[in-house]
Each structure stands twice: as C-alpha cells, then as structure tokens.
Design a protein around this motif. Sequence first.
Motif, mmCIF file in Angstrom:
data_model
loop_
_atom_site.group_PDB
_atom_site.id
_atom_site.type_symbol
_atom_site.label_atom_id
_atom_site.label_comp_id
_atom_site.label_asym_id
_atom_site.label_seq_id
_atom_site.Cartn_x
_atom_site.Cartn_y
_atom_site.Cartn_z
ATOM 1 N N GLY A 144 1.643 2.426 0.736
ATOM 2 C CA GLY A 144 3.040 3.183 1.200
ATOM 3 C C GLY A 144 2.728 4.016 2.629
ATOM 4 N N LEU A 145 3.936 4.689 3.061
ATOM 5 C CA LEU A 145 3.883 5.347 4.378
ATOM 6 C C LEU A 145 2.962 6.494 4.007
ATOM 7 N N ASP A 146 2.876 7.255 2.843
ATOM 8 C CA ASP A 146 2.144 8.519 2.682
ATOM 9 C C ASP A 146 0.635 8.135 2.073
ATOM 10 N N LEU A 147 0.221 6.909 2.018
ATOM 11 C CA LEU A 147 -1.037 6.704 1.828
ATOM 12 C C LEU A 147 -1.747 5.919 2.992
ATOM 13 N N ARG A 148 -0.921 4.906 3.804
ATOM 14 C CA ARG A 148 -1.700 4.395 4.694
ATOM 15 C C ARG A 148 -1.264 4.696 6.095
ATOM 16 N N GLY A 149 -0.100 5.385 6.263
ATOM 17 C CA GLY A 149 0.268 6.002 7.500
ATOM 18 C C GLY A 149 1.472 5.050 8.102
ATOM 19 N N GLY A 150 2.252 5.391 9.010
ATOM 20 C CA GLY A 150 3.319 4.881 9.264
ATOM 21 C C GLY A 150 4.307 5.755 10.291
ATOM 22 N N SER A 189 13.451 12.336 17.348
ATOM 23 C CA SER A 189 11.978 12.542 17.104
ATOM 24 C C SER A 189 11.500 11.197 16.419
ATOM 25 N N VAL A 190 10.304 11.090 16.897
ATOM 26 C CA VAL A 190 9.568 9.895 16.413
ATOM 27 C C VAL A 190 8.100 10.513 15.983
ATOM 28 N N ASP A 191 7.801 10.465 14.546
ATOM 29 C CA ASP A 191 6.333 11.082 13.990
ATOM 30 C C ASP A 191 5.632 9.928 13.123
ATOM 31 N N ASN A 192 4.388 10.108 13.777
ATOM 32 C CA ASN A 192 3.378 9.165 12.883
ATOM 33 C C ASN A 192 2.634 9.729 11.920
ATOM 34 N N VAL A 193 2.690 9.219 10.656
ATOM 35 C CA VAL A 193 1.733 9.660 9.560
ATOM 36 C C VAL A 193 0.472 9.235 9.799
ATOM 37 N N VAL A 235 14.482 7.651 9.241
ATOM 38 C CA VAL A 235 14.091 6.057 8.711
ATOM 39 C C VAL A 235 12.484 6.193 8.737
ATOM 40 N N SER A 236 11.827 5.877 7.547
ATOM 41 C CA SER A 236 10.358 6.060 7.285
ATOM 42 C C SER A 236 10.094 4.700 6.784
ATOM 43 N N VAL A 237 9.165 4.134 7.755
ATOM 44 C CA VAL A 237 8.481 2.622 7.484
ATOM 45 C C VAL A 237 6.872 2.655 7.508
ATOM 46 N N PRO A 238 6.397 2.122 6.642
ATOM 47 C CA PRO A 238 4.881 2.159 6.690
ATOM 48 C C PRO A 238 4.500 0.638 7.491
ATOM 49 N N ASN A 239 3.307 0.957 8.047
ATOM 50 C CA ASN A 239 2.506 -0.326 8.624
ATOM 51 C C ASN A 239 3.526 -0.893 9.778
ATOM 52 N N VAL A 240 4.331 -0.224 10.589
ATOM 53 C CA VAL A 240 5.231 -0.969 11.822
ATOM 54 C C VAL A 240 4.792 0.171 12.902
ATOM 55 N N GLN A 241 4.467 -0.644 14.011
ATOM 56 C CA GLN A 241 4.416 -0.162 15.004
ATOM 57 C C GLN A 241 5.727 0.879 15.442
ATOM 58 N N GLN A 242 5.199 2.041 16.246
ATOM 59 C CA GLN A 242 6.356 2.737 16.636
ATOM 60 C C GLN A 242 7.374 2.127 17.525
ATOM 61 N N ALA A 273 -3.202 8.073 8.820
ATOM 62 C CA ALA A 273 -3.722 7.166 7.667
ATOM 63 C C ALA A 273 -5.019 8.032 7.191
ATOM 64 N N LYS A 274 -5.352 9.003 7.784
ATOM 65 C CA LYS A 274 -6.609 9.689 7.361
ATOM 66 C C LYS A 274 -5.964 10.857 6.214
ATOM 67 N N LEU A 275 -4.975 11.549 6.475
ATOM 68 C CA LEU A 275 -4.046 12.059 5.393
ATOM 69 C C LEU A 275 -3.819 11.290 4.300
ATOM 70 N N GLY A 276 -3.395 10.052 4.569
ATOM 71 C CA GLY A 276 -3.082 9.262 3.481
ATOM 72 C C GLY A 276 -4.434 8.976 2.478
ATOM 73 N N GLY A 277 -5.447 8.764 3.583
ATOM 74 C CA GLY A 277 -6.735 8.319 2.521
ATOM 75 C C GLY A 277 -7.178 9.509 1.552
ATOM 76 N N GLU A 278 -6.998 10.750 2.193
ATOM 77 C CA GLU A 278 -7.384 11.838 1.420
ATOM 78 C C GLU A 278 -6.338 11.902 0.339
ATOM 79 N N GLN A 279 -5.104 11.802 0.193
ATOM 80 C CA GLN A 279 -4.279 11.765 -0.734
ATOM 81 C C GLN A 279 -4.755 10.591 -1.994
ATOM 82 N N LEU A 280 -4.812 9.517 -1.388
ATOM 83 C CA LEU A 280 -5.183 8.371 -2.308
ATOM 84 C C LEU A 280 -6.387 8.696 -2.970
#
Length: 541
Positions: A25-31, A327-331, A83-90, A333-340
């Motif tokens: 998901g968005l919080d683990l892989r980024g998005g 606003s457009v914010d990118n999450v 709108v929050s979507v994982p794994n999609v280009q901005q 993936a490093k932070l998501g990796g730490e959470q995982l």
Amino acid sequence: MVFLAFSIALVGLMALGGAWTPKLGLDLRGGTTITLTASNTTGEGSVDPASLELARTIIQQRVDSIGVGETEVTTSGDRQIIVSVPNVQQDELVRMVGQTAQLYFRLVYAKEAVTPQVEPSAEPSQGTGDPSVEPSAQPSATPSVNRRPLPNLPTPVPSPRPTAPGATPLTTQQVLDWQPSERDQSEYTSYQCGDPFPDVSDQPLITCDQGGTTKYLLSPTVISGRELTSAAAGIPQNQVSWVVNLEFNSTGATTFETVTQAISTKTSPQNEFAIVLDGDVISSPYVSKAIPGGRAEISGSFNQQSATELANVLKYGALPLAFDVSSVDNVSAKLGGEQLEAGIIAGIIGLALVVAYSVLYYRALALVVVSSLVVAFGVTYAFIVLLGQAMGFALNLPGVAGLIVAIGVTADSFIIYFERIRDEVRDGRTLRTAIEVGWVRSRQTILVADGVSLLSAIVLFILAIGAVKGFAFTLGLTTLIDLAVVFWFTKPLVSVLGRTKYFGEGRKFSGFEPEHLGAKRQPPLHRRRPVKAAATATKEA
C-alpha cells in the motif's frame, strides 16, 4: 489430503501468474497524495455538499479503474478532496483526477492544417505575409480638406461571447441548418491554436485538435456527452490500432442517425463530425452513410493506456465542480520500508512468544502449534499475493497489524482444543477417545470465537474508511483461514500423533504425560480386557 492439495494449488497459481510478492500500500511502498480544492462556489461562498460528494464518487471510480488497490479518496472540510494512490506516477494521477470530461459532438464547417508560426523579423515587411492575418480595415481613401486621409473611426468592440448555454437548447434541425456569421469566420481566420475560446454547447466553437496541427470551425453541439451510456477501449477485429467504442441512449441514438444521414450527402469537410473533449477535437471522422444503432467509434493515435484512460474518463462522467490542485505530495518508499520492517519485527516477536508459551506448557505438542502457524502463514501469504494480482489488493501497515493479531486468533483455537482434551482425560477417557470427544466439544467454541472475530472484521470493514479497511480485511481473511487450518490440518494432525507410541503412551515431554494432563495414571491406549475374561483367567491360574 484435501487441504494439502488446496495449498499446492495456491502455490501453482502463484507460479502461473509469476507473482511471489504481495502488492504494498501507499504507506509501505510509497505513492502520491493530491489535495483538490473546489473552485465552484455558491452565492454564500461555500460548495454544495452533494456536488462535492458526487465529485468524490466519480474520482474514486476513476482511480479504481486503473486497477490499483488500496486507493483512498476522501473529502476534507467543505471544499477539498484528498486522493491517495500507491504506485502511480504523479503526472498520471493529476491528469486522471483533474479532467472534467466535457464531451460534445459538433458538426465541422471548416478546417485547415496549421502551419508553424514564423518568428517576426526585425526587417520591414515587404508585403509577402499571409493575407489571412492582415488587418481587415483599411484607411479611408477619401481626402480631407488638407488632402490628408481622414483618421479611422474606432472599431466597435464586439460583445463578449456567452460563457454559458441559453435557457432553450437548440434542436437538431437548428444545428443542421446553422451557418457561421461574419464574426465567426473572421475569428476563425485569425485564430491561433492555444488561444482561449469559450466551449459553450449552444454556440459555435473555434478550436484545434489535441496535437495543435489542425484548426476547426465547429457548429453548436448536436449531441452531448450526457447521452453517452458506455465507453470501452479495444482493438476492432482484423485491426491493430486501439479505439474507444461509444454507445448512446435512445435519444442520442436517434439524433446520431439523423445527423449522420444529413451530413453523409455533403462534401468534405462538412461531411465530418467532430468529437470534442474539454474543448479539443480528439477525432473528426467523415460519414458516408447513416449510422443507426447509437454506436460510434473514436479512433486516432491511441495506445492501450491512452485509449483506456479516455474510456474511463468518459464512462465515469464529468465532475460537477471545477478543482484546483492545491498540493501534490509523494510518500517516500524508504519510510514505508522502515514501517514494514518494524511490522515484521513485531510479528516475529509475537510468533516467538506464542511458540515459547507452547513449548513450556504443551511441550512436544508445540510441534502442532508451529506446524499449524506455518501452514496458516503460507496460505495467508498466497491469498494476499493472488488477491493483489487479481483484484489489486495492496497490503498496508494496518493490514500487517491484522496479520499479527491473527497469530493470537490461531493460538486461541489450539488452546481451546488442547484444554478440552485435558478435561476429557481427567474424566477418565482414553487418550484416543479424549482426542475425538474433545474435538467434538471444542469445535463449537472455536466456531463461536472465530465467528465473533469475523463479525467484528465485517462490521469494521463496512463502517471504516481509508487504511483501516486493510486491517479489517486481513483480520477477516486470517480468521477464515484459521478455521480451515484447525478443521482440516490441526485436528487430523493431533489424531495422527495420538496413534503414535511417543504421544499415545504419554512419554516424557510429549505433552500427554499423566501428571501433565492432571490424570492419576496414564489412560490406556487400547481398551482393557472384559472383566469376565479377566476373572476366568484368574480362576484357571
């Protein structure tokens, strides 16, 4: 055997699909997270809540259509949508959620190829410029008293074009009879691609195609996008190019047939109709005969992605409000990796505690606990991977928490069953009988306990919003898997172990020792000899 075959089938499906890792998901892989602010307000300066909710629903349908799981579209305040979507280009996400999708079908009155504009030269003009861009008004040739030409009179400023349709829409025949005015033709002559021009349904439109290579003078709208019932991307039979197939409702179908019948007898370009999306011509096919049935096809320089995106936008309609991207914010993936990583460590700690408790309290029976947990984990992992491929399910951090809670749910089922076996042995039953009777009496309790967890997961999934749904889904999934493992793996394994000498005879550290079970002596593995037979043997002796 059935459960083993089922597990092997899951692994086979993973191999067939070539997928061995779950979608994150968005919080683990980024998005990407986009905040949209509505710019259409009422007289009181606020946005209609019904329109905001309708826009949220349409945007949710749009982002769901790209097949990405764990999307989240929510309203914030009285005018914002997040709108929050994982794994999609901005850029792709901004383009999809921001399109208004105002679709019109208009008749082509004139069109011409656009030539590249030449930068103005510093040299004086020699009169070889394009006559279409020369001023239309010339100085008066009438001399004045001093033989000088009279000054030009000020040209009247044309009234601004309407920016909203009139109260009475034009009929189909009125559109077919429409002819451009002198003002329309003058503006068409001087129009440059990219210049703003109001796209009003009951007014003519001067615009260009999306590539800016062709300029059009178009009639008022003859068919609106509101009369469109479906849109789908595909490749027609015996062709190689992608198209978008459209289908109209009954009113649109009748109008479409009437219009195509009328323009089919005209010459180019007036035998064409333009498909206009958000003010740009995306296709202008010519018509050679009437097209009945209410079906049309948009062709052009489409690939699979662009055709699918256009079909989805048309299918899910226009937004009732105009939005600005705040606003457009990118999450990261490093932070998501730490959470995982933190979630995995928490799961390992929980699993280690359950195994340690099982070894200390149930001794060698901990083999059943560990085996069942391994099987449950394998089946759950396979389901998450396959659901990610088939339905776009993405594992988020709350979902990982649900998997950790599932360890306790599975351990709870073991404890209920093992403790029931102990109770039956204390009542004087043999071990084999205690295993079977204990299962009959404990399975109802297991069903009730897991049923409560499953009901809680269902209610939470229905009522929750956003990422909490991931927790509810994984909790419900693992609860169902726990029931399957306990019924078709754990219980048969305990029955098999009860027939072995080590466990059946209650040897040391087996977990079935008499003193450990609370029995005064070891319950016999087999039935005792009948009392009468025993007395006869004593008498003969």
